[in-house]
Design a protein around this motif. Structure first.
Motif, PDB file in Angstrom:
ATOM      1  N   ASP A   1       0.806  -1.223   0.000  1.00  0.00           N
ATOM      2  CA  ASP A   1       0.000   0.000   0.000  1.00  0.00           C
ATOM      3  C   ASP A   1       0.844   1.280   0.000  1.00  0.00           C
ATOM      4  O   ASP A   1       0.328   2.362  -0.303  1.00  0.00           O
ATOM      5  CB  ASP A   1      -0.949   0.016   1.203  1.00  0.00           C
ATOM      6  N   ASN A   2       2.120   1.172   0.347  1.00  0.00           N
ATOM      7  CA  ASN A   2       2.989   2.350   0.334  1.00  0.00           C
ATOM      8  C   ASN A   2       3.421   2.630  -1.107  1.00  0.00           C
ATOM      9  O   ASN A   2       4.172   1.860  -1.697  1.00  0.00           O
ATOM     10  CB  ASN A   2       4.217   2.103   1.224  1.00  0.00           C
ATOM     11  N   GLU A   3       2.924   3.736  -1.670  1.00  0.00           N
ATOM     12  CA  GLU A   3       3.150   3.996  -3.092  1.00  0.00           C
ATOM     13  C   GLU A   3       4.622   4.251  -3.426  1.00  0.00           C
ATOM     14  O   GLU A   3       5.104   3.849  -4.489  1.00  0.00           O
ATOM     15  CB  GLU A   3       2.287   5.175  -3.547  1.00  0.00           C
ATOM     16  N   LYS A   4       5.340   4.885  -2.518  1.00  0.00           N
ATOM     17  CA  LYS A   4       6.749   5.157  -2.773  1.00  0.00           C
ATOM     18  C   LYS A   4       7.549   3.852  -2.838  1.00  0.00           C
ATOM     19  O   LYS A   4       8.328   3.618  -3.778  1.00  0.00           O
ATOM     20  CB  LYS A   4       7.328   6.072  -1.688  1.00  0.00           C
ATOM     21  N   ILE A   5       7.348   2.998  -1.840  1.00  0.00           N
ATOM     22  CA  ILE A   5       8.039   1.710  -1.823  1.00  0.00           C
ATOM     23  C   ILE A   5       7.576   0.846  -2.981  1.00  0.00           C
ATOM     24  O   ILE A   5       8.372   0.204  -3.674  1.00  0.00           O
ATOM     25  CB  ILE A   5       7.798   0.985  -0.481  1.00  0.00           C
ATOM     26  N   GLY A   6       6.263   0.825  -3.213  1.00  0.00           N
ATOM     27  CA  GLY A   6       5.703  -0.002  -4.265  1.00  0.00           C
ATOM     28  C   GLY A   6       6.252   0.339  -5.640  1.00  0.00           C
ATOM     29  O   GLY A   6       6.620  -0.548  -6.419  1.00  0.00           O
ATOM     30  N   ARG A   7       6.332   1.626  -5.928  1.00  0.00           N
ATOM     31  CA  ARG A   7       6.834   2.061  -7.234  1.00  0.00           C
ATOM     32  C   ARG A   7       8.319   1.686  -7.383  1.00  0.00           C
ATOM     33  O   ARG A   7       8.761   1.258  -8.444  1.00  0.00           O
ATOM     34  CB  ARG A   7       6.646   3.571  -7.388  1.00  0.00           C
ATOM     35  N   TRP A   8       9.073   1.872  -6.295  1.00  0.00           N
ATOM     36  CA  TRP A   8      10.505   1.557  -6.317  1.00  0.00           C
ATOM     37  C   TRP A   8      10.726   0.067  -6.563  1.00  0.00           C
ATOM     38  O   TRP A   8      11.515  -0.316  -7.447  1.00  0.00           O
ATOM     39  CB  TRP A   8      11.131   1.981  -4.982  1.00  0.00           C
ATOM     40  N   VAL A   9      10.024  -0.791  -5.813  1.00  0.00           N
ATOM     41  CA  VAL A   9      10.192  -2.232  -5.968  1.00  0.00           C
ATOM     42  C   VAL A   9       9.741  -2.680  -7.354  1.00  0.00           C
ATOM     43  O   VAL A   9      10.422  -3.476  -8.012  1.00  0.00           O
ATOM     44  CB  VAL A   9       9.418  -2.997  -4.865  1.00  0.00           C
ATOM     45  N   LYS A  10       8.610  -2.175  -7.807  1.00  0.00           N
ATOM     46  CA  LYS A  10       8.098  -2.549  -9.130  1.00  0.00           C
ATOM     47  C   LYS A  10       9.119  -2.201 -10.223  1.00  0.00           C
ATOM     48  O   LYS A  10       9.423  -3.026 -11.092  1.00  0.00           O
ATOM     49  CB  LYS A  10       6.772  -1.846  -9.404  1.00  0.00           C
ATOM     50  N   ASP A  11       9.651  -0.985 -10.164  1.00  0.00           N
ATOM     51  CA  ASP A  11      10.632  -0.548 -11.172  1.00  0.00           C
ATOM     52  C   ASP A  11      11.890  -1.417 -11.130  1.00  0.00           C
ATOM     53  O   ASP A  11      12.423  -1.824 -12.178  1.00  0.00           O
ATOM     54  CB  ASP A  11      11.003   0.920 -10.958  1.00  0.00           C
ATOM     55  N   GLU A  12      12.372  -1.694  -9.913  1.00  0.00           N
ATOM     56  CA  GLU A  12      13.588  -2.491  -9.760  1.00  0.00           C
ATOM     57  C   GLU A  12      13.395  -3.909 -10.315  1.00  0.00           C
ATOM     58  O   GLU A  12      14.263  -4.435 -11.022  1.00  0.00           O
ATOM     59  CB  GLU A  12      13.991  -2.564  -8.279  1.00  0.00           C
ATOM     60  N   LEU A  13      12.263  -4.515  -9.989  1.00  0.00           N
ATOM     61  CA  LEU A  13      12.023  -5.879 -10.447  1.00  0.00           C
ATOM     62  C   LEU A  13      11.851  -5.945 -11.965  1.00  0.00           C
ATOM     63  O   LEU A  13      12.342  -6.866 -12.617  1.00  0.00           O
ATOM     64  CB  LEU A  13      10.791  -6.467  -9.753  1.00  0.00           C
ATOM     65  N   GLU A  14      11.161  -4.960 -12.519  1.00  0.00           N
ATOM     66  CA  GLU A  14      10.954  -4.961 -13.968  1.00  0.00           C
ATOM     67  C   GLU A  14      12.261  -4.747 -14.721  1.00  0.00           C
ATOM     68  O   GLU A  14      12.461  -5.300 -15.806  1.00  0.00           O
ATOM     69  CB  GLU A  14       9.909  -3.915 -14.342  1.00  0.00           C
ATOM     70  N   GLN A  15      13.181  -3.978 -14.129  1.00  0.00           N
ATOM     71  CA  GLN A  15      14.493  -3.796 -14.749  1.00  0.00           C
ATOM     72  C   GLN A  15      15.287  -5.104 -14.731  1.00  0.00           C
ATOM     73  O   GLN A  15      16.193  -5.297 -15.557  1.00  0.00           O
ATOM     74  CB  GLN A  15      15.283  -2.707 -14.007  1.00  0.00           C
TER      75      GLN A  15
END
Length: 225
Positions: free
Chosen positions: A10-24
């Protein structure tokens, strides 16, 4: 082949960071801000990353529902909690956990371990020994020699599914008992042994020389895939 990750945070800052890192790093990520609707799509993914602190239903409740809906899909818990009770509760349904804050290198390493472990249970059908086939989607067990379904009791089914969520791992009796009965194991209790004995009589060609549910004396039990 890209691995599909269901990520609930639910934390958008953490969520966006993890999503971007994993997709890379080659993962395909479906990110949800809560557990709402997750049960309906969990089977479309290879693994789940689940934060414990969620709005509405907490991560423990969501995780149990996801594991019931998709026993073969590994779950990695993310938690800011360090209390041992929280970790023990989480591991009743989760396959691993990672404490916040964390580095993405460790997250990816843990995901890769879960993917390797679950390699034998990503399909709907699992072969055990030479004659048993488990359909994880339909939650049924068949004897391929006769083509007939093997009817298990609720606890026998839960024990078997717990083994399949932890393939090739040696599991202490205390861990199995506490995961299935959801209560503390009392030393000397024979309940699990009785259920394993009856389960072996239904699955094994020769229950006295088990090939599916192995006993490692003094350590625990293992189902090899």
């Amino acid at each position: 082949m890209r691995k599909n990750v269901l990520y609930i945070e639910d934390n958008e800052k953490i969520g966006r960071w993890v999503k971007d890192e994993l997709e890379q790093r080659g993962f395909s990520v479906r990110w949800l801000l809560s557990g709402e609707g997750a049960e309906q799509e969990v089977n479309e993914h290879d693994l789940v990353i689940l934060d414990i602190m969620l709005p509405g239903l907490d991560g423990f409740t969501v995780g149990r529902r996801l594991k019931k809906a998709a026993p073969a899909v590994p779950i990695l818990l993310l938690t800011a909690r360090t209390a041992i009770d929280d970790k023990v509760e989480g591991l009743q349904f989760a396959d691993d956990y990672l404490t916040k804050p964390f580095h993405t290198d460790e997250l990816v390493a843990r995901l890769e371990v879960l993917i390797r472990r679950s390699g034998g249970i990503t399909s709907d059908r699992i072969r055990l020994g030479t004659h048993i086939e488990v359909d994880t989607k339909l939650q049924t067990v068949y004897d391929k020699r006769t083509g007939e379904e093997i009817l298990l009791t609720g606890k026998q089914h839960q024990i078997l599914m717990y083994f399949l969520r932890h393939p090739n791992q040696v599991l202490p009796k205390e861990q199995i008992y506490e995961a299935v009965w959801e209560e503390a194991y009392i030393p000397g209790d024979k309940t699990l042994l009785v259920h394993l004995h009856r389960l072996r009589h239904k699955l094994e060609r020769d229950p006295e020389t088990p090939e599916i549910i192995e006993t490692l004396k003094g350590i625990g039990y293992r189902v090899k895939l």
